[in-house]
Design a protein around this motif. Structure first.
Motif, mmCIF file in Angstrom:
data_model
loop_
_atom_site.group_PDB
_atom_site.id
_atom_site.type_symbol
_atom_site.label_atom_id
_atom_site.label_comp_id
_atom_site.label_asym_id
_atom_site.label_seq_id
_atom_site.Cartn_x
_atom_site.Cartn_y
_atom_site.Cartn_z
ATOM 1 N N UNK A 90 0.877 -1.170 0.000
ATOM 2 C CA UNK A 90 0.000 0.000 0.000
ATOM 3 C C UNK A 90 0.917 1.223 0.000
ATOM 4 N N UNK A 91 0.866 2.008 -1.055
ATOM 5 C CA UNK A 91 1.797 3.126 -1.204
ATOM 6 C C UNK A 91 1.043 4.370 -1.654
ATOM 7 N N UNK A 92 1.138 5.443 -0.873
ATOM 8 C CA UNK A 92 0.577 6.739 -1.242
ATOM 9 C C UNK A 92 1.760 7.654 -1.560
ATOM 10 N N UNK A 93 1.809 8.141 -2.795
ATOM 11 C CA UNK A 93 2.945 8.930 -3.257
ATOM 12 C C UNK A 93 2.594 10.408 -3.379
ATOM 13 N N UNK A 94 3.630 11.220 -3.304
ATOM 14 C CA UNK A 94 3.523 12.667 -3.544
ATOM 15 C C UNK A 94 2.557 13.355 -2.586
ATOM 16 N N UNK A 95 2.637 12.995 -1.306
ATOM 17 C CA UNK A 95 1.837 13.656 -0.276
ATOM 18 C C UNK A 95 2.522 14.991 0.065
ATOM 19 N N UNK A 96 1.889 16.133 -0.222
ATOM 20 C CA UNK A 96 2.552 17.408 0.083
ATOM 21 C C UNK A 96 2.614 17.646 1.594
ATOM 22 N N UNK A 97 3.714 18.215 2.040
ATOM 23 C CA UNK A 97 3.843 18.550 3.462
ATOM 24 C C UNK A 97 4.715 19.786 3.602
ATOM 25 N N UNK A 98 4.577 20.445 4.739
ATOM 26 C CA UNK A 98 5.480 21.532 5.105
ATOM 27 C C UNK A 98 5.753 21.445 6.584
ATOM 28 N N UNK A 99 6.919 21.907 6.967
ATOM 29 C CA UNK A 99 7.296 21.891 8.367
ATOM 30 C C UNK A 99 8.187 23.102 8.632
ATOM 31 N N UNK A 100 8.664 23.220 9.866
ATOM 32 C CA UNK A 100 9.515 24.342 10.250
ATOM 33 C C UNK A 100 10.838 23.817 10.779
ATOM 34 N N UNK A 101 11.922 24.283 10.187
ATOM 35 C CA UNK A 101 13.255 23.923 10.652
ATOM 36 C C UNK A 101 13.434 24.408 12.093
ATOM 37 N N UNK A 102 13.786 23.490 12.976
ATOM 38 C CA UNK A 102 13.900 23.882 14.379
ATOM 39 C C UNK A 102 15.156 24.713 14.659
ATOM 40 N N UNK A 103 16.064 24.775 13.700
ATOM 41 C CA UNK A 103 17.282 25.557 13.909
ATOM 42 C C UNK A 103 17.120 27.016 13.492
ATOM 43 N N UNK A 104 16.285 27.279 12.474
ATOM 44 C CA UNK A 104 16.146 28.638 11.946
ATOM 45 C C UNK A 104 14.709 29.150 11.944
ATOM 46 N N UNK A 105 13.740 28.288 12.252
ATOM 47 C CA UNK A 105 12.311 28.627 12.216
ATOM 48 C C UNK A 105 11.872 29.039 10.814
ATOM 49 N N UNK A 106 12.567 28.544 9.808
ATOM 50 C CA UNK A 106 12.187 28.759 8.422
ATOM 51 C C UNK A 106 11.539 27.485 7.884
ATOM 52 N N UNK A 107 10.634 27.616 6.914
ATOM 53 C CA UNK A 107 9.925 26.433 6.426
ATOM 54 C C UNK A 107 10.819 25.519 5.589
ATOM 55 N N UNK A 108 10.471 24.244 5.598
ATOM 56 C CA UNK A 108 10.893 23.349 4.532
ATOM 57 C C UNK A 108 9.651 22.611 4.059
ATOM 58 N N UNK A 109 9.580 22.366 2.751
ATOM 59 C CA UNK A 109 8.369 21.785 2.186
ATOM 60 C C UNK A 109 8.718 20.866 1.030
ATOM 61 N N UNK A 110 7.853 19.895 0.816
ATOM 62 C CA UNK A 110 8.097 18.947 -0.258
ATOM 63 C C UNK A 110 7.005 17.905 -0.313
ATOM 64 N N UNK A 111 7.389 16.683 -0.652
ATOM 65 C CA UNK A 111 6.432 15.584 -0.773
ATOM 66 C C UNK A 111 6.953 14.375 -0.013
ATOM 67 N N UNK A 112 5.998 13.571 0.458
ATOM 68 C CA UNK A 112 6.311 12.326 1.150
ATOM 69 C C UNK A 112 5.705 11.161 0.381
ATOM 70 N N UNK A 113 6.390 10.041 0.413
ATOM 71 C CA UNK A 113 5.902 8.796 -0.175
ATOM 72 C C UNK A 113 5.859 7.784 0.967
ATOM 73 N N UNK A 114 4.658 7.332 1.313
ATOM 74 C CA UNK A 114 4.463 6.537 2.519
ATOM 75 C C UNK A 114 3.780 5.226 2.142
ATOM 76 N N UNK A 115 4.369 4.112 2.559
ATOM 77 C CA UNK A 115 3.779 2.826 2.227
ATOM 78 C C UNK A 115 4.032 1.786 3.299
ATOM 79 N N UNK A 116 3.272 0.703 3.220
ATOM 80 C CA UNK A 116 3.463 -0.394 4.163
ATOM 81 C C UNK A 116 2.962 -1.697 3.545
ATOM 82 N N UNK A 117 3.473 -2.798 4.075
ATOM 83 C CA UNK A 117 3.002 -4.130 3.727
ATOM 84 C C UNK A 117 2.089 -4.595 4.854
ATOM 85 N N UNK A 118 0.802 -4.733 4.599
ATOM 86 C CA UNK A 118 -0.151 -4.974 5.687
ATOM 87 C C UNK A 118 0.081 -6.297 6.413
#
Length: 206
Positions: A90-118
């Motif tokens: 089961x694989x979900x690709x290109x999940x958009x996400x954004x977060x905040x760098x804990x060192x500079x408090x500036x954003x980083x953003x991109x995509x995640x690909x998340x999967x598992x074998x049930x």
């Protein structure tokens, strides 16, 4: 007034009472008035006139923006029995996400690909995207974020294997320091039957 930056009990609640959710650290609530006062002081320290009409509402806006970026949306982590015995990826690709760098408090953003074998349990597909959001709406480093998503899937579903690949552009590299705009950082975690290279793992970005 305060806004919780944590998932809180409703966010950790699973509809299956027999299934325990992962143990998550709950940050302290966000204190908006204190955040606004701190931003006012920060602007003043940067040599800006905090009485400038264009800056009068900036502390409120910035505090509200960070509160939003640090607060995941509540979700019920519904799982389902794998009654049909589905054994494929089961694989979900290109999940958009954004977060905040804990060192500079500036954003980083991109995509995640998340999967598992049930194993015995399945997630609703949207929960994979929600799980990425849960951990990304925090002060983060990408390496830890990737590991947290993988650990969450392991602890929640006890699957036969987990794969998480995250690709992101970090504003702390693009806008300052080395000024390498457009560069992507890729991190990955593979466990169980996905830990070794093979046709299933090859379905993730390499």
């Amino acid at each position: 007034m305060s806004i919780s930056s944590a998932a809180l009990p409703e966010l950790l609640a699973f509809e299956d009472p027999a299934l325990d959710g992962p143990a998550l650290d709950v940050p302290a609530p966000i204190d908006l008035p204190a955040a606004q006062a701190a931003i006012t002081a920060f602007l003043r320290a940067l040599g800006r006139d905090v009485n400038d009409p264009h800056l009068l509402d900036t502390p409120r806006r910035v505090a509200a923006a960070y509160a939003e970026m640090l607060t995941p949306r509540p979700t019920n982590w519904t799982t389902f029995p794998n009654d049909e015995g589905y054994a494929g990826l089961v694989l979900v690709k290109d999940v958009p996400f954004h977060s905040l760098c804990q060192h500079h408090l500036l954003p980083f953003r991109g995509v995640a690909h998340v999967g598992y074998l049930p194993g015995e349990r399945l997630f609703g597909l949207s929960k994979l995207a929600r799980g990425v959001e849960l951990f990304s709406r925090d002060l983060q480093v990408q390496e830890r974020l990737t590991q947290q998503v993988a650990d969450w899937l392991e602890e929640t579903l006890s699957p036969r294997g987990v794969g998480v690949v995250m690709e992101a552009e970090h504003m702390c590299m693009s806008l300052r320091g080395v000024h390498t705009a457009g560069t992507l950082t890729r991190t990955s975690v593979f466990t169980g039957e996905l830990a070794d290279a093979g046709p299933l793992r090859d379905q993730f970005p390499q």
